[in-house]
Scaffold this active site. Sequence first.
Site, PDB file in Angstrom:
ATOM      1  N   LYS A   1       0.100 -66.543  31.173  1.00 45.31           N
ATOM      2  CA  LYS A   1       1.343 -66.904  30.519  1.00 45.31           C
ATOM      3  C   LYS A   1       2.162 -65.820  29.852  1.00 45.31           C
ATOM      4  CE  LYS A   1      -0.103 -71.768  30.026  1.00 45.31           C
ATOM      5  NZ  LYS A   1      -0.950 -72.536  29.424  1.00 45.31           N
TER       6      LYS A   1
HETATM    7  N1  GLU Z   1      -5.817 -77.474  30.984  1.00 44.77           N
HETATM    8  C1  GLU Z   1      -6.371 -76.498  31.961  1.00 44.77           C
HETATM    9  C2  GLU Z   1      -5.607 -75.323  31.983  1.00 44.77           C
HETATM   10  O1  GLU Z   1      -4.155 -75.330  31.791  1.00 44.77           O
HETATM   11  C3  GLU Z   1      -6.875 -76.897  33.299  1.00 44.77           C
HETATM   12  C4  GLU Z   1      -8.118 -77.761  33.280  1.00 44.77           C
HETATM   13  C5  GLU Z   1      -8.346 -78.544  34.613  1.00 44.77           C
HETATM   14  O2  GLU Z   1      -7.488 -78.613  35.452  1.00 44.77           O
HETATM   15  O3  GLU Z   1      -9.442 -78.801  34.667  1.00 44.77           O
HETATM   16  O4  GLU Z   1      -6.049 -74.099  32.363  1.00 44.77           O
END
Ligand code: GLU
Length: 292
Positions: A262
């Site tokens: 990010k």
């Molecule tokens: N929320 C997680 C992320 O943005 C991804 C989780 C998942 O896809 O299992 O890295």
Amino acid sequence: MASPPSSYRGRLAPSPTGHLHLGHARTFWIAAQRAAAAGGTLLLRNDDLDRARCRPEFVAAMLEDLRWLGLRWSEGPDCGGPHAPYHQSERTALYRAALARLHAAGLIFPCTRSRRDVLEAAGAPHEDGGGGDDEPVYPRDFRPPAETPLPPLGGKISVNWRLRVPDGETIAFRDGHYGEQQAVAGRDFGDFVVWRKDDTPSYQLACVVDDAAMGVTEVVRGADLIKSTFRQLLLYRALGAPVPAFYHCPLVTDAGGVRLAKRHDALSLRTLRAQGKTPAELLAQFAETAAP
Ligand code: GLU
């Protein structure tokens, strides 16, 4: 005659910890393509458990960026659905119930060791990027003997609770993209946190509880989470939940071959869009930037 509705249920699970970049876009686009190809349903879940890093403005931004890219979902925080709420921060009771099951089955133990203790004992470098998949193998001698009676979970939790992994067992799954995957519990990954000492569930637990509760039949996500999948398979088993299929997407790298994060704001969807890039141009770029 109309064909029967597909039972495929896929999900987009962005975390609002920053602006989405090209790598996220590519993964989510593949997830949407796979759901569409199967004639299935796509849901969006807001993975906003990390209180310190998640910000409301990033929730609005990620929904807007994904819509701009052309993705559509039929259940989510913005449009509701049969499995609401779709914000993880509002689903704590479900995670807590799962934790109680793991506790009742004697599969977890409390751990008062610090992250630094674990890193030092495992001989791992301290600067490991902090990603969930870089968790060092938990040292076996930190783990209490199996016969040690478990203290109650209590109301507010102030220690880490870890799942005791079955040492030496090979955990395997067939990935839709990468094929057969295997890891040995206790060697390739160790006892991992299911509930944190700041009284929040870990990503591993929340993800499994939600994917099971929301009836997800295929999990599409970045290849950086393959090691998490082995941990999550143990949680599906421990919770008696049906195991979905998995499809891990190659990660997008920058011009120097470094995986996007990010902090690569130059490649955020916002920046690219402000520079006049179109969704079609980005989709075309995906093929060129994915690592094998
Ligand atoms: N929320 C997680 C992320 O943005 C991804 C989780 C998942 O896809 O299992 O890295």
